[in-house]
Design a protein around this motif. Structure first.
Motif, PDB file in Angstrom:
ATOM      1  N   PHE A 105       0.515  -0.661  -0.316  1.00 26.04           N
ATOM      2  CA  PHE A 105       0.130   0.327  -0.143  1.00 26.04           C
ATOM      3  C   PHE A 105       0.975   1.105  -0.220  1.00 26.04           C
ATOM      4  O   PHE A 105       2.364   1.559   1.236  1.00 26.04           O
ATOM      5  CB  PHE A 105      -0.908   0.003   1.283  1.00 26.04           C
ATOM      6  CG  PHE A 105      -2.044   1.182   1.227  1.00 26.04           C
ATOM      7  CD1 PHE A 105      -2.485   2.354  -0.142  1.00 26.04           C
ATOM      8  CD2 PHE A 105      -2.054   1.759   2.751  1.00 26.04           C
ATOM      9  CE1 PHE A 105      -3.182   3.339   0.208  1.00 26.04           C
ATOM     10  CE2 PHE A 105      -2.527   2.760   2.643  1.00 26.04           C
ATOM     11  CZ  PHE A 105      -3.280   3.362   1.969  1.00 26.04           C
ATOM     12  N   VAL A 106       0.694   2.041  -1.198  1.00 25.40           N
ATOM     13  CA  VAL A 106       1.812   3.200  -0.889  1.00 25.40           C
ATOM     14  C   VAL A 106       0.500   4.848  -0.701  1.00 25.40           C
ATOM     15  O   VAL A 106      -0.116   5.310  -1.670  1.00 25.40           O
ATOM     16  CB  VAL A 106       2.133   3.607  -2.815  1.00 25.40           C
ATOM     17  CG1 VAL A 106       2.807   4.494  -2.553  1.00 25.40           C
ATOM     18  CG2 VAL A 106       3.050   1.851  -2.476  1.00 25.40           C
ATOM     19  N   ASP A 107       0.789   4.951   0.419  1.00 26.39           N
ATOM     20  CA  ASP A 107      -0.312   6.281   0.940  1.00 26.39           C
ATOM     21  C   ASP A 107       0.982   7.431   0.915  1.00 26.39           C
ATOM     22  O   ASP A 107       2.096   7.803   1.423  1.00 26.39           O
ATOM     23  CB  ASP A 107      -0.121   6.090   2.609  1.00 26.39           C
ATOM     24  CG  ASP A 107      -0.970   6.807   2.834  1.00 26.39           C
ATOM     25  OD1 ASP A 107      -1.579   8.056   2.313  1.00 26.39           O
ATOM     26  OD2 ASP A 107      -0.748   8.008   4.499  1.00 26.39           O
ATOM     27  N   GLY A 108       0.197   8.593  -0.408  1.00 31.36           N
ATOM     28  CA  GLY A 108       1.373   9.287  -0.925  1.00 31.36           C
ATOM     29  C   GLY A 108       1.006  10.831  -0.272  1.00 31.36           C
ATOM     30  O   GLY A 108      -0.740  11.374  -0.527  1.00 31.36           O
ATOM     31  N   THR A 109       1.293  11.956  -0.843  1.00 29.51           N
ATOM     32  CA  THR A 109       1.132  13.216  -0.661  1.00 29.51           C
ATOM     33  C   THR A 109       1.935  13.864  -2.210  1.00 29.51           C
ATOM     34  O   THR A 109       3.119  13.563  -1.706  1.00 29.51           O
ATOM     35  CB  THR A 109       1.629  14.249   0.256  1.00 29.51           C
ATOM     36  OG1 THR A 109       0.487  13.684   1.241  1.00 29.51           O
ATOM     37  CG2 THR A 109       0.969  15.737   0.373  1.00 29.51           C
ATOM     38  N   CYS A 110       1.745  15.208  -2.883  1.00 29.77           N
ATOM     39  CA  CYS A 110       2.618  15.559  -3.838  1.00 29.77           C
ATOM     40  C   CYS A 110       2.304  17.718  -4.081  1.00 29.77           C
ATOM     41  O   CYS A 110       1.029  17.175  -3.499  1.00 29.77           O
ATOM     42  CB  CYS A 110       2.312  14.546  -4.832  1.00 29.77           C
ATOM     43  SG  CYS A 110       0.913  14.631  -6.458  1.00 29.77           S
ATOM     44  N   ASP A 111       2.706  18.034  -4.935  1.00 28.48           N
ATOM     45  CA  ASP A 111       1.907  18.825  -4.930  1.00 28.48           C
ATOM     46  C   ASP A 111       1.360  18.811  -5.923  1.00 28.48           C
ATOM     47  O   ASP A 111       0.902  17.646  -7.003  1.00 28.48           O
ATOM     48  CB  ASP A 111       3.162  20.070  -5.284  1.00 28.48           C
ATOM     49  CG  ASP A 111       4.196  20.290  -6.810  1.00 28.48           C
ATOM     50  OD1 ASP A 111       3.986  18.787  -6.773  1.00 28.48           O
ATOM     51  OD2 ASP A 111       4.535  20.494  -6.194  1.00 28.48           O
TER      52      ASP A 111
END
Length: 264
Positions: A142-148
């Motif tokens: 599971f890849v939980d991310g944030t980006c601009d």
């Protein structure tokens, strides 16, 4: 597997083409074994893909380089967003209404959720992680991310069925002034922990110092300066993962145990 009521809340849904390219390319380069392990077609979920299905389409297309038979399911809690994506469906791509319970049959090999939990409360992170982890295959992640908004700064936590494994940072090196600018894009589990006394705060400060120390390397370009900074961080004892080929892209992963939040 279907749920009578999706688990989660409708989010803003902002997205842009190529916004998640950094994570997709990392998946292809470093997690290839998780996609090649299944005997049948790997099942991948783009969770909370947002107002446009473009990220699900891009994920399917990029993962085809590893497994041409990959199946991607875009999952959204907003029914209108799912209806708007129906025309894109084929044997390799589908869209369903749902949330963290993952409304798909069988175990999932990769789940990618970007800018979803960012809009939740920190107290909801662990329970949301746990729901997804229960649906993973033995080698699933599971890849939980944030980006601009345009994908020039990104961070993501990678988890397997048991626990978080790593934290990855990815910068666009051109024009980068101070690496700590990425602190604004930390995953929800960490963004409120960037304060003195927390491991993530110490890591961000350490990398800023390493970047400053590596300034002379900047005469050879931002990439050489970044590589020198990574070397310094590794020499300081931080558990840096992967090799030069990833670092040259402005990417740095560390073991989760080194940056995990202190228990309150």
């Amino acid at each position: 597997m279907a749920s009578a009521r999706p688990v989660g809340a409708i989010t803003r849904g902002t997205t842009n083409p190529n916004r998640l390219r950094r994570c997709d390319r990392w998946l292809v380069a470093t997690q290839r074994h998780r996609l090649t392990a299944p005997l049948g077609a790997p099942l991948v979920v783009d969770l909370g893909y947002g107002a446009s299905p473009v990220t699900a389409v891009e994920l399917r297309d990029r993962l085809r380089a590893v497994r041409p038979d990959v199946r991607v399911v875009g999952v959204e809690i907003n029914p209108a967003r799912v209806r708007a994506a129906q025309h894109l469906q084929d044997d390799t791509l589908s869209f369903r209404i749902g949330g963290f319970e993952l409304p798909v049959d069988g175990k999932v090999d990769v789940v990618r959720a970007f800018n979803v939990l960012r809009q939740y409360d920190e107290s909801e992170v662990e329970s949301s992680w746990s729901l997804v982890q229960q649906r993973l295959s033995p080698t699933g992640i599971f890849v939980d991310g944030t980006c601009d908004e345009v994908g020039r700064l990104a961070t993501w936590v990678t988890l397997d069925r048991r626990s978080p494994l790593s934290l990855t940072f990815s910068w666009r090196l051109g024009g980068l002034d101070t690496p700590s600018v990425i602190a604004e894009r930390l995953p929800k589990a960490l963004i409120h922990r960037n304060v003195p006394g927390e491991p993530i705060h110490e890591f961000v400060r350490t990398f800023d110092r390493a970047w400053a120390t590596a300034a002379p390397h900047g005469s050879f370009g931002a990439r050489q300066r970044f590589l020198a900074a990574v070397d310094t961080v590794r020499a300081d004892g931080w558990p840096v993962l992967h090799g030069r080929s990833r670092h040259r892209l402005g990417e740095l992963s560390v073991e989760w145990s080194a940056v995990a939040p202190n228990r309150r």
